[in-house]
Motif scaffolding. Structure first.
Motif, PDB file in Angstrom:
ATOM      1  N   GLU A  71       0.845  -1.191   0.000  1.00  0.00           N
ATOM      2  CA  GLU A  71       0.000   0.000   0.000  1.00  0.00           C
ATOM      3  C   GLU A  71       0.885   1.247   0.000  1.00  0.00           C
ATOM      4  N   ASN A  73       0.745   5.509   0.107  1.00  0.00           N
ATOM      5  CA  ASN A  73      -0.004   6.745   0.321  1.00  0.00           C
ATOM      6  C   ASN A  73       0.913   7.910  -0.010  1.00  0.00           C
ATOM      7  N   ASP A 103      -7.522   7.080  -9.878  1.00  0.00           N
ATOM      8  CA  ASP A 103      -8.322   6.459  -8.819  1.00  0.00           C
ATOM      9  C   ASP A 103      -7.732   6.778  -7.458  1.00  0.00           C
ATOM     10  N   ASN A 104      -8.573   7.125  -6.496  1.00  0.00           N
ATOM     11  CA  ASN A 104      -8.173   7.429  -5.117  1.00  0.00           C
ATOM     12  C   ASN A 104      -7.113   8.532  -5.056  1.00  0.00           C
ATOM     13  N   SER A 105      -7.237   9.549  -5.905  1.00  0.00           N
ATOM     14  CA  SER A 105      -6.278  10.655  -5.871  1.00  0.00           C
ATOM     15  C   SER A 105      -7.026  11.990  -5.923  1.00  0.00           C
ATOM     16  N   HIS A 121      -3.691   7.335  -3.127  1.00  0.00           N
ATOM     17  CA  HIS A 121      -3.579   6.048  -2.447  1.00  0.00           C
ATOM     18  C   HIS A 121      -3.701   4.959  -3.506  1.00  0.00           C
TER      19      HIS A 121
END
Length: 133
Positions: A71, A73, A103-105, A121
């Motif tokens: 993962e 971050n 995605d996820n930003s 992320h």
């Protein structure tokens, strides 16, 4: 102990002027020392002023039992780069290559739009250690 007794602890005593005389050897040593100090100062100054830009990010996973993914971050502030110029490309050793990952930003403007804070992320494939190189 009277005040005169403290004079014997003086480390930096004055040498009377009649006991000192300049010599060529002393002048050569003084000039060499000044040149050496100047050299050291300039070499440290150039090392301080020189900048090196590195565009790589290495991720180490201390947990060996986390599965096949790591993962990641990101929270990066770029105070002089507009948000429309900021992007994220993801590439790992297992063959995944994503250009313009969104995605996820989030892109958050800074400094009245002159800068950008990028938050993201994502997960990448963990690669086993290669002992051959």
């Amino acid at each position: 102990m009277p005040l005169q007794g403290w004079k014997k602890f003086d480390i930096y005593r004055k040498v009377p002027k009649d006991l000192t005389q300049p010599t060529y050897t002393g002048a050569i040593i003084s000039v060499c020392c000044c040149l050496f100090i100047l050299f050291l100062f300039l070499s440290e100054l150039t090392g301080f002023i020189a900048t090196e830009i590195v565009n790589e990010l290495y991720v180490d996973d201390p947990d060996k039992d986390s599965g096949g993914k790591i993962e990641v971050n990101l929270n990066i502030s770029l105070p002089n780069l507009h948000c429309e110029l900021v992007g994220l490309d993801i590439q790992d050793e297992m063959g995944r290559h994503e250009v313009g990952h969104i995605d996820n930003s989030m892109k958050i403007p800074l400094n009245n739009g002159d800068g950008c804070r990028f938050e993201g992320h994502f997960s990448i494939n963990k690669v086993s250690k290669n002992d051959s190189g």
